[in-house]
Design a protein around this motif. Structure first.
Motif, PDB file in Angstrom:
ATOM      1  N   PRO A   1      -8.739  -3.612   2.773  1.00  0.00           N
ATOM      2  CA  PRO A   1      -8.951  -2.172   2.737  1.00  0.00           C
ATOM      3  C   PRO A   1      -9.032  -1.587   4.140  1.00  0.00           C
ATOM      4  O   PRO A   1      -9.506  -2.229   5.068  1.00  0.00           O
TER       5      PRO A   1
ATOM      6  N   ALA B   1      -2.042  -5.037   3.459  1.00  0.00           N
ATOM      7  CA  ALA B   1      -2.177  -4.137   2.307  1.00  0.00           C
ATOM      8  C   ALA B   1      -3.333  -4.537   1.397  1.00  0.00           C
ATOM      9  O   ALA B   1      -3.893  -3.687   0.715  1.00  0.00           O
TER      10      ALA B   1
ATOM     11  N   ARG C   1       0.881  -1.181   0.000  1.00  0.00           N
ATOM     12  CA  ARG C   1       0.000   0.000   0.000  1.00  0.00           C
ATOM     13  C   ARG C   1       0.911   1.222   0.000  1.00  0.00           C
ATOM     14  O   ARG C   1       1.706   1.428   0.918  1.00  0.00           O
TER      15      ARG C   1
END
Ligand SMILES: Nc1ncnc2c1ncn2[C@@H]1O[C@H](COP(=O)(O)OP(=O)(O)OP(=O)(O)O)[C@@H](O)[C@H]1O
Ligand SMILES: [Mg+2]
Length: 117
Positions: free
Chosen positions: A114, A111, A101
């Motif tokens: 969400p 990552a 991310r």
């Protein structure tokens, strides 16, 4: 982790997105593609029959998931995309080595999940 790729009929896109939402899958990429799924058109020509590999419009949905989400994701793609007719599409599951991310530098499982879920 796996990258799950579904290639589906464009008109099934909303049903697929809904099924993925209900499976609590978040985070995906979509693109329009042209594909060939084995169906051959026969074209009559002056000296016989030619076979033409036709291309049809499909939607490609890519979803990176952690291991426990692989089966629910595949099921959601199939349930949302199936009409029972030839050309419903395919699902590919590919090993995924690393996910980052960008904002936080988080990697892998944290990552693909969400933020906020
Ligand atoms: N072997 C493959 N590799 C990559 N993409 C494929 C492959 N087979 C199908 N696709 C993609 O999926 C789309 C839909 O394929 P299709 O549903 O016709 O698959 P199929 O295996 O022939 O199943 P069906 O018998 O239901 O037609 C194709 O237009 C193409 O984009
Ligand atoms: Mg086919």
């Amino acid at each position: 982790m796996k990258m799950v790729i579904g290639i589906v009929r464009p008109e099934r896109t909303n049903a697929v997105l809904e099924a993925l939402y209900h499976a609590e899958v978040r985070g995906l990429s979509m693109s329009r593609v042209q594909g060939h799924g084995g169906e051959l058109d026969r074209v009559e020509t002056y000296r016989g029959t030619r076979v033409q590999m036709g291309l049809s419009e499909k939607v490609r949905i890519e979803i990176a998931v952690s291991d426990e989400f692989v089966d629910p994701t595949v099921k959601a793609l199939c349930d949302g995309a199936r009409t029972g007719e030839v050309g419903d599409g395919k699902v590919f599951v590919i090993p995924l080595e690393r996910v980052v991310r960008i904002r936080s530098g988080q990697e892998d499982k944290s990552a693909v999940t969400p933020v906020g879920s």
